[in-house]
Scaffold this active site. Structure first.
Site, short mmCIF file in Angstrom:
data_model
loop_
_atom_site.label_atom_id
_atom_site.label_comp_id
_atom_site.label_asym_id
_atom_site.label_seq_id
_atom_site.Cartn_x
_atom_site.Cartn_y
_atom_site.Cartn_z
N CYS A 78 0.87 -1.17 0.00
CA CYS A 78 0.00 0.00 0.00
C CYS A 78 0.91 1.23 0.00
CB CYS A 78 -0.91 -0.01 1.23
SG CYS A 78 -2.02 1.41 1.29
N LEU A 79 1.15 1.77 -1.18
CA LEU A 79 2.01 2.94 -1.34
C LEU A 79 1.41 3.79 -2.45
CD1 LEU A 79 4.67 4.44 -0.66
CD2 LEU A 79 5.80 2.98 -2.35
#
Length: 169
Positions: A89-90
């Site tokens: 999750c970036l």
């Protein structure tokens, strides 16, 4: 941001944040699927680690460079924004992606993100909760994962053509 070759891979500098990384072509007939190995940032919990990411720009669902490449973490690490399957999750790998991004900007973002997790948007809620509630216990757990999984041995195994499947922890 600049890059220069060195014997351990590429080195980038962005606002005094140095990133040393290596790119390993795992399929000699494809230049669109490869491994990105990032040396853990100096003076962080990941110092001395080799974190391996699988990068694919060949997916028919994603029109690179207009969509981010698919990036998953092969190395088992304890991080609020990386789940047990290696999903990440970036923002720059999702809604924050712009076509001007490069492999160097991805490497720099991943390196920074290792030491600066976002526990308010977790993929691994257990790690996020521990990060927020007991930083000392979180740090110990991260160091334990680094010493077990983010080693030169794993890096060399991948570099020599070993299995690249994401490990369960």
């Amino acid at each position: 941001v600049y890059a220069e070759s060195n014997q351990k891979g590429k080195k980038t500098k962005s606002d005094e944040h140095y990133v040393v990384y290596d790119v390993i072509q795992t399929n000699k007939s494809s230049v669109t699927d490869f491994m990105l190995v990032i040396n853990g940032p100096v003076d962080t919990l990941y110092d001395g680690a080799k974190i391996i990411f699988k990068v694919s720009v060949s997916s028919k669902k994603r029109a690179y460079p207009f969509a981010a490449p698919e990036v998953t973490c092969i190395t088992s690490i304890y991080h609020p924004n990386i789940d047990r399957h290696g999903n990440i999750c970036l923002d720059i790998l999702a809604s924050g992606w712009v076509a001007a991004q490069t492999l160097e900007s991805i490497a720099t973002s991943l390196s920074s993100f290792l030491d600066e997790p976002n526990p308010d948007d977790p993929l691994y809620p257990e790690a996020a909760t521990l990060f927020k509630s007991n930083r000392k216990a979180y740090d110990i757990k991260v160091k334990d994962f680094v010493s077990k999984y983010a080693t030169d041995v794993e890096y060399l195994r991948i570099k020599q053509g070993g299995d690249t499947e994401t490990k369960q922890s």
